[in-house]
Design a protein around this motif. Structure first.
Motif, PDB file in Angstrom:
ATOM      1  N   PRO A  53       0.818  -1.209   0.000  1.00 48.13           N
ATOM      2  CA  PRO A  53       0.000   0.000   0.000  1.00 48.13           C
ATOM      3  C   PRO A  53       0.857   1.266   0.000  1.00 48.13           C
ATOM      4  CG  PRO A  53      -0.821  -1.573   1.598  1.00 48.13           C
ATOM      5  CD  PRO A  53       0.484  -2.108   1.101  1.00 48.13           C
ATOM      6  N   ASP A  54       1.994   1.251   0.669  1.00 50.93           N
ATOM      7  CA  ASP A  54       2.911   2.375   0.717  1.00 50.93           C
ATOM      8  C   ASP A  54       4.282   1.788   0.985  1.00 50.93           C
ATOM      9  OD1 ASP A  54       2.588   4.984   0.138  1.00 50.93           O
ATOM     10  OD2 ASP A  54       2.270   5.665   2.191  1.00 50.93           O
ATOM     11  N   VAL A  55       5.281   2.219   0.256  1.00 58.33           N
ATOM     12  CA  VAL A  55       6.601   1.610   0.343  1.00 58.33           C
ATOM     13  C   VAL A  55       7.614   2.670   0.725  1.00 58.33           C
ATOM     14  CG1 VAL A  55       8.358   0.280  -0.876  1.00 58.33           C
ATOM     15  CG2 VAL A  55       5.946  -0.029  -1.449  1.00 58.33           C
ATOM     16  N   THR A  56       8.380   2.421   1.790  1.00 60.96           N
ATOM     17  CA  THR A  56       9.450   3.313   2.207  1.00 60.96           C
ATOM     18  C   THR A  56      10.787   2.695   1.820  1.00 60.96           C
ATOM     19  OG1 THR A  56       8.146   4.172   4.051  1.00 60.96           O
ATOM     20  CG2 THR A  56      10.518   4.498   4.148  1.00 60.96           C
ATOM     21  N   VAL A  57      11.627   3.475   1.124  1.00 64.27           N
ATOM     22  CA  VAL A  57      12.883   2.969   0.582  1.00 64.27           C
ATOM     23  C   VAL A  57      14.035   3.839   1.078  1.00 64.27           C
ATOM     24  CG1 VAL A  57      14.093   2.282  -1.525  1.00 64.27           C
ATOM     25  CG2 VAL A  57      11.594   2.331  -1.485  1.00 64.27           C
ATOM     26  N   SER A  58      15.161   3.197   1.420  1.00 60.89           N
ATOM     27  CA  SER A  58      16.384   3.900   1.818  1.00 60.89           C
ATOM     28  C   SER A  58      17.509   3.533   0.866  1.00 60.89           C
ATOM     29  CB  SER A  58      16.789   3.524   3.246  1.00 60.89           C
ATOM     30  OG  SER A  58      15.773   3.850   4.169  1.00 60.89           O
TER      31      SER A  58
END
Length: 484
Positions: free
Chosen positions: A340-345
């Motif tokens: 649904p929502d993706v956080t990437v570093s």
């Protein structure tokens, strides 16, 4: 991810921000999903941050209204961090709804009615919200219908405190001029913000696109509400203009009077919506069961800093820095499963960004060689495909990278493929100078460039390509830089 927060079984992280992380959890005793908001660990020893966090819970607890997010419980974790247990918005936010389909005039009026009822309940308890905007309006399924709730009182203040001392804060395109100027406030500041929200819902565009609070402090009258595509009587426009009067003495006496006047002016234009007035998404609403039965539905996203020094730049003008398309060589690309929502570093932990699932298909987390001739620097790219940055393509994505520089560039990268080039905008946020240009009517929607001076000899460049402003705003607002 913790398995439990107090007595609540954790399902997943909803989002995190400068002061807190919000988790979807499950109350096993009452057989219900809840949202648990926990103070970020880097603020545990900051007494002012703890006080502000707990104040939000106390303000919300004082108000009994179906249109204000409820606080059911509060506690403290073993490491000393306080948490609040609140209503879970299983139908997402108003910002989500505007991205997908927009609203009819009848639906827009119903949102204004319910948000107005929530604000009135706050005002009767002498509480000022100070940050009314689409992301802070949540939707919750309720006995076969959908209920709108006002959320996030992180900027909320007791009216007696606001009348004496008011910090300059808020969202520029929705904030009242007196609030942007740091003047003492009353409930008419929230009325102004509700007027700006109403204009957005009815016109399909915001009345203002202020780049900063300084611009919001000196507003000019907004464009006429009515257009050939969305015609309205002059009476509707007059009601909104009174709510958006720069001089608060010219506004409606209170939120109730404003909502009543808007409903009367829209009579016949905004036919009463059927029940449910908003369709319920069955994929988001699941009855009974334990944590695994509950879906990963929307809650207002806040981003999680790993240290107090994390830098964020608000997406007020959809702007952030520029990257040369050919400079992406050497990245390791990967395909990812949807979320649904993706956080990437990035690999170095310098950058973090949250993107829609549809963007998380081609990810580069290595370094890049800037066109300035510097050696390899930290960078991050996330997009719908490997060639999302192609000027003639329709891909969407975001690129963030470090490069050397002792001052902001006079000219940001040009985009001749776009029909409209916005004026250059300079601003300062948390001491960081930034320069922004927005390009519209591009093959894929819009392209935004921003350069930010983060240290004496380092810049951060960011480029965003998106089909719509709302998504660009959300992605840009999530960009964080650490350790610089």
């Amino acid at each position: 991810m913790p398995s439990r927060l107090g007595r609540y079984a954790v399902r997943r992280r909803i989002g995190s921000g400068a002061f807190a992380t919000v988790w979807l959890a499950y109350d096993e005793q009452l057989d219900a999903p809840v949202a648990v908001k926990v103070l970020a660990d880097n603020w545990t020893d900051d007494h002012q941050a703890r006080r502000r966090f707990l104040e939000e819970g106390r303000y919300l607890r004082r108000v009994e209204s179906p249109h204000v997010v409820q606080v059911f419980d509060a506690g403290e974790l073993d490491d000393g961090r306080p948490y609040l247990v609140m209503s879970y918005a299983d139908q997402g936010t108003l910002a989500d709804g505007l991205e997908i389909d927009g609203l009819t005039a009848g639906q827009a009026l119903e949102v204004v009615r319910q948000v107005g009822a929530g604000l009135t309940a706050l005002h009767r308890r002498d509480i000022l919200h100070r940050d009314v905007k689409p992301a802070n309006v949540l939707f919750r399924s309720d006995e076969g219908s959908v209920r709108a709730m006002v959320a996030d009182l992180g900027l909320g203040k007791a009216l007696d405190v606001s009348s004496r001392l008011t910090a300059v804060a808020g969202t520029p395109s929705f904030v009242a001029p007196e609030q942007a100027q740091g003047e003492p406030l009353d409930a008419r500041a929230d009325q102004y913000s509700l007027g700006a929200l109403s204009y957005l819902l009815l016109a399909g565009r915001a009345p203002y696109s202020h780049a900063s609070l300084a611009a919001a402090a000196r507003p000019v009258p907004p464009p006429p509400l009515s257009t050939p595509e969305r015609p309205y009587d002059d009476a509707v426009d007059a009601v909104l203009r009174r709510a958006l009067a720069a001089d608060r003495e010219e506004r409606w006496p209170d939120v109730e009077a404003y909502v009543d006047a808007l409903a009367a002016a829209l009579d016949g234009t905004a036919a009463g919506p059927p029940a449910p007035w908003l369709p319920i998404d069955p994929e988001l609403t699941q009855p009974g069961g334990g944590p695994a039965a509950y879906p990963e539905a929307a809650q207002p996203a806040e981003q999680d800093p790993r240290s107090p020094a994390a830098r964020r730049w608000p997406a007020v003008l959809l702007g952030v820095g520029a990257l040369v398309a050919g400079a992406l060589g050497g990245f390791a690309w990967e395909q990812s499963r949807p979320d649904p929502d993706v956080t990437v570093s990035d690999d170095d932990g310098t950058f973090e960004v949250t993107v829609p699932a549809s963007w998380h298909r081609a990810v580069a987390t290595g370094s890049w060689t800037p066109p300035t001739g510097d050696g390899e620097e930290s960078a991050l790219s996330v997009g719908t495909d490997r060639d999302w940055h192609d000027p003639e393509g329709t891909g969407e994505g975001v690129f963030v990278g470090v490069l050397g520089g002792t001052e902001l560039p006079e000219q940001l990268p040009q985009h001749p493929e776009c029909a409209v080039a916005g004026p250059r905008s300079d601003d300062v946020h948390d001491g960081d100078e930034m320069r922004t240009v927005r390009y519209e009517d591009c093959p894929g929607g819009l392209t935004v460039e921003r350069a930010v001076q983060v240290t004496a000899d380092r810049l951060v460049w960011i480029q965003v390509r998106s089909r719509d402003r709302a998504t660009a705003n959300r992605v840009l607002d999530s960009v964080a830089v650490y350790g610089m």
